[in-house]
Design an enzyme around this catalytic site. Sequence first.
Site, short mmCIF file in Angstrom:
data_model
loop_
_atom_site.label_atom_id
_atom_site.label_comp_id
_atom_site.label_asym_id
_atom_site.label_seq_id
_atom_site.Cartn_x
_atom_site.Cartn_y
_atom_site.Cartn_z
N LEU A 13 0.82 -1.08 0.08
CA LEU A 13 0.00 -0.13 0.01
C LEU A 13 0.88 1.24 -0.11
O LEU A 13 0.42 2.38 -0.49
CB LEU A 13 -0.91 -0.10 1.41
CG LEU A 13 -1.87 -1.11 1.31
CD1 LEU A 13 -2.69 -1.08 2.59
CD2 LEU A 13 -3.12 -0.82 0.15
N GLY A 72 7.15 3.88 3.75
CA GLY A 72 7.39 5.24 4.21
C GLY A 72 8.69 4.81 5.06
O GLY A 72 9.51 3.96 5.04
N GLY A 73 8.95 6.05 5.98
CA GLY A 73 10.36 5.94 6.58
C GLY A 73 10.36 4.90 7.54
O GLY A 73 11.53 4.44 7.86
N PHE A 74 9.34 4.36 8.11
CA PHE A 74 9.32 3.20 9.11
C PHE A 74 9.14 2.04 8.44
O PHE A 74 9.08 0.75 9.25
CB PHE A 74 8.18 3.65 10.17
CG PHE A 74 8.27 4.85 10.67
CD1 PHE A 74 9.23 5.16 11.54
CD2 PHE A 74 7.34 5.78 10.55
CE1 PHE A 74 9.49 6.56 12.22
CE2 PHE A 74 7.41 6.95 11.10
CZ PHE A 74 8.46 7.48 11.93
N VAL A 131 4.06 -0.87 4.02
CA VAL A 131 2.61 -1.34 4.46
C VAL A 131 2.01 -2.26 3.27
O VAL A 131 1.98 -1.79 2.30
CB VAL A 131 1.79 -0.15 4.67
CG1 VAL A 131 0.74 -0.70 5.44
CG2 VAL A 131 2.47 0.96 5.58
N LYS A 137 1.86 -3.39 8.51
CA LYS A 137 3.12 -2.61 8.63
C LYS A 137 4.51 -3.54 9.04
O LYS A 137 4.68 -3.98 10.00
CB LYS A 137 3.09 -1.31 9.56
CG LYS A 137 4.34 -0.49 9.35
CD LYS A 137 3.74 0.71 9.94
CE LYS A 137 4.20 1.85 8.95
NZ LYS A 137 3.69 3.17 8.93
N ASP A 170 5.65 13.35 12.04
CA ASP A 170 5.42 13.23 10.59
C ASP A 170 3.97 12.99 10.07
O ASP A 170 3.54 12.27 9.57
CB ASP A 170 6.01 11.70 10.15
CG ASP A 170 6.37 11.74 8.99
OD1 ASP A 170 6.43 12.80 8.16
OD2 ASP A 170 6.85 10.61 8.40
#
Length: 835
Positions: A527, A530-532, A535, A549, A646
């Site tokens: 999906l 991102g930085g983390f 997903v 995630k 964020d």
Amino acid sequence: MNFVPGIQYILFQFLFLGLCTCLDTISITQPLRDGDGGGDVLVSNGDTFALGFFSPGNSNYRYVGIWYHKITEETVVWVANRDNPINNTSGFLSIDTQGNLVLYDNNDQTVPVWSTNSSSLPTNEYAVAQLLNSGNLVLFQNESKRLLWQSFDYPTDTMLPDMKLGIDRRTGLNRFLTSWKSADDPRIGNYTLRIDPAGYPQLILYDGQVPRFRAGHWNGIRLSGVLVFKMDPLYYDTYVNNESEISVMWSMYNISILSRLVVDASGFVRRTVRYEQERGWREFTTSPEEPCDQYGHCGAFGLCDPNNTTEFECACLPGFEPKSRSEWNFRDGTHGCVRKPGSLICSKGEGFVKLENVKVPDTSKVVVINGLSLEACEKECLRSCNCTAYASANISEGGSGCIAWHGDLVDTRIFTAGGQDFYLRVDELELAQYAKKSKGSVATKRIRITMVVLGVIIFFIITVIACWFAKRKRKEHRKLLSNANITPQASLPAEKLEESRARPDLPFFDITTLITATDNFSVRNMLGQGGFGSVYKGQLVNGQEIAVKRLSKHSGQGMHEFMNEVTVIAKLQHRNLVRLLGYCIHEEEKMLLYEYLPNKSLDHFIFDVTKRAHLDWSRRFEIVNGIARGILYLHQDSRLKIIHRDLKASNVLLDASMNPKISDFGMAKMFGEDQIQANTRRVVGTYGYMAPEYAMQGLYSTKSDVFSFGVLLLEIISSRKNTECINGSQFPNLIGHVWELWNDGRVLDIVDPALCHPLSTDEVSRCIHIGLLCVQEAAAQRPTMSDVIFMLANETPLPPPNTPAFTFHYADSSKSISGEAVSLNRVSITALEAR
Ligand SMILES: *[C@@H]1O[C@H](CO)[C@@H](O)[C@H](O)[C@H]1NC(C)=O
Ligand SMILES: *[C@@H]1O[C@H](CO)[C@@H](O)[C@H](O)[C@H]1NC(C)=O
Ligand SMILES: *[C@@H]1O[C@H](CO)[C@@H](O)[C@H](O)[C@H]1NC(C)=O
Ligand SMILES: *[C@@H]1O[C@H](CO)[C@@H](O)[C@H](O)[C@H]1NC(C)=O
Ligand SMILES: *[C@@H]1O[C@H](CO)[C@@H](O)[C@H](O)[C@H]1NC(C)=O
Ligand SMILES: *[C@@H]1O[C@H](CO)[C@@H](O)[C@H](O)[C@H]1NC(C)=O
Ligand SMILES: *[C@@H]1O[C@H](CO)[C@@H](O)[C@H](O)[C@H]1NC(C)=O
Ligand SMILES: *[C@@H]1O[C@H](CO)[C@@H](O)[C@H](O)[C@H]1NC(C)=O
Ligand SMILES: *[C@@H]1O[C@H](CO)[C@@H](O)[C@H](O)[C@H]1NC(C)=O
Ligand SMILES: *[C@@H]1O[C@H](CO)[C@@H](O)[C@H](O)[C@H]1NC(C)=O
Ligand SMILES: *[C@@H]1O[C@H](CO)[C@@H](O)[C@H](O)[C@H]1NC(C)=O
């Protein structure tokens, strides 16, 4: 009673102290006038209270009110024209020929702004108003001293000593407290504190029509829901419930100590005391104070225990179990409990368990039987199959009686000490178990033997089945893992298993479940990234859609820290935050499972040429409000303060009915602040949304989230990215452009043309204004999130915005940089270079 100082006194005052603005009474010839210097003031005989014109807080409107005379900071206890303010200082308060106290807003005395509407006077009689030292403004007949009207009968948000709250059964008058809209605005607010006479009368704080906190019924000494009432030697309560009235009142033992009870604009009942030698008010009690005070926090048949050692304060009453186990696991008790299946109520052997120190459930639908002893009460309850519980009722001073509950038991809680005894109906089995728990072994032999035998048989069957399943599962597990390119392992390490078992409240998901659900983390199901981490969309075997995630492996976070953070995030629950459903750990892999939201994120709408038309202004306004509430929850309403760091359009997801839900909250906390100082040295955030002090110096606070919110707000209004260059603008970003338009007075030019009419331009320009306040360069000048919510909801004047942080030239577009190991110094350097 003689509270009139007499006409001579007034004349004396009038003649000899002609210029003195301190009056004691108002009469037909002696009105109270407002003026530019503050106007006339009526001071009570004893100097405690004053009546006059005032403007609350930052408001420019004028109101007639009563405040403490001796206290320098304005503390208003009553307002006459709370819904009809006067907009200049030409108001005056007088008495008309019918004997009413009337307030006019100019010399043209035709239509009063406010009037007492009391009954008309006999001819040859006059009315006089006097401010008593108790804070009561009384209107009475000059000659007969008959009381025509008193301000104590029409309270606003403050209850003073010796003032009654409740219902006068002869006249139908209901006196209750209503909060102000805000500290600047005395208009009728959302919260009321009033007596609900239904069933066994209770004092309840309502939010609109919904109960918020139950101060409870009168148990002979005090209100059952507020414990401090009993222990406090400063004041005592009086309760009356007879044919003529039902009321509560409190009085001070020492009348020279000032005390008040206020329903404030945010819905709290605060009782404060002021000692002469001290400055400021000392807060005595605040309600609701803890989750258990919130009405129905644990639902029907739930029991709230704030002192419980487990992490969730809700439990079910004996004989009941959670209606929805999964909601319970997510610490949501609002749907309450149901009777355990197979309970045999209304049959042989049932009885009552006694719970001690309880705030008994809502008594608005109980059956009250006066003069019944506790034993008779039990028999009476047992006779009716619908009766679920009973308790003793101390009908006013000392009289005894019985209250029986039929149906749901809502809002039951435990006090550490000082609650009431409460008798709950349970079936034979539960009664036996309960007796066994509290007294050792009183359970009947028959039940015990049956249970032991049954237990052994069930245990045997379960063991056999479990062994068979485990064998089969291990086989599948190995097969799946080899497919998924994840090193198979004989079993989870003991440490991890222990961790997951130690926290049964958040479901642990096996890696194989997630591999199956996401089709082996296939790119098709991705999906976003991102930085983390990345997903993925997934579907569990039961059909439920989830978002997984997969956290990036390089967080450097240990297993124990991870578990702590997950527990923290699991506790954050708000309708504007994405909901965490579970977690998974497998070796280096850490994953979080969230609810799946079909409408993707906000950026898919506002930055899309066709889809932006789906969001009309009212929807966008609701989205803005929802985001604001979610952030406020993170900042102050949840148990810990969380700074998102964020916030951006792609981190705001939309559910099926387009309600915004913030995602990635708690991530910043998880990839904690130590990372800024420590090895990886990362600034978590996204160019275009980062506050200057954060991007350049790594300083973050709730105000840096406010900045990001401001950017988001302007983006939502304009459907443009902050990082976008706008034709004809001398600034490289949206903020600069809006600021430019603001100074030119054409700020509405920025509004998305797709927002078709009718458009509430006032509301839109107010939102732009708020957006500009949020992106001000100086963090200290930016409003807090609660200010923002207040400004969005109320039409109060806003301060002009100062220079926003537009000179800040952003390096890259909207790329999230949190995942890259960029040193702090480099961030600030790239950020400062104009490109
Ligand atoms: C006060 O309000 C009235 C009616 O709302 C308005 O006509 C009048 O101009 C206002 N006066 C001032 C001084 O603003
Ligand atoms: C104050 O406002 C009223 C209308 O609300 C108006 O009639 C009156 O002239 C105003 N007085 C002054 C001094 O502005
Ligand atoms: C007085 O009566 C009028 C008209 O019935 C009403 O609008 C007003 O609110 C009443 N004032 C008070 C203080 O009850
Ligand atoms: C009170 O009543 C007396 C007559 O009994 C009258 O002369 C006087 O004017 C009244 N006072 C006021 C303030 O109306
Ligand atoms: C008051 O209630 C209304 C309607 O429920 C709501 O929109 C508003 O935000 C509430 N205001 C406050 C201050 O809670
Ligand atoms: C009700 O109680 C109040 C206060 O104690 C008392 O003044 C009043 O006379 C009582 N009314 C009746 C009808 O007993
Ligand atoms: C009542 O309170 C005042 C002010 O705090 C104090 O001076 C006085 O002694 C108190 N009186 C009694 C009887 O306690
Ligand atoms: C409190 O915790 C215990 C376990 O520690 C649990 O059995 C009980 O149901 C909890 N709740 C209440 C309200 O006592
Ligand atoms: C018990 O409750 C049911 C449904 O609420 C009602 O129909 C019935 O009359 C009640 N019985 C008694 C004895 O109150
Ligand atoms: C009335 O309440 C008090 C304190 O809560 C209690 O000690 C007393 O037993 C109660 N009286 C009756 C008859 O239940
Ligand atoms: C509640 O907690 C307090 C302090 O933590 C403790 O002293 C008290 O015994 C507890 N009460 C109950 C009923 O668990």
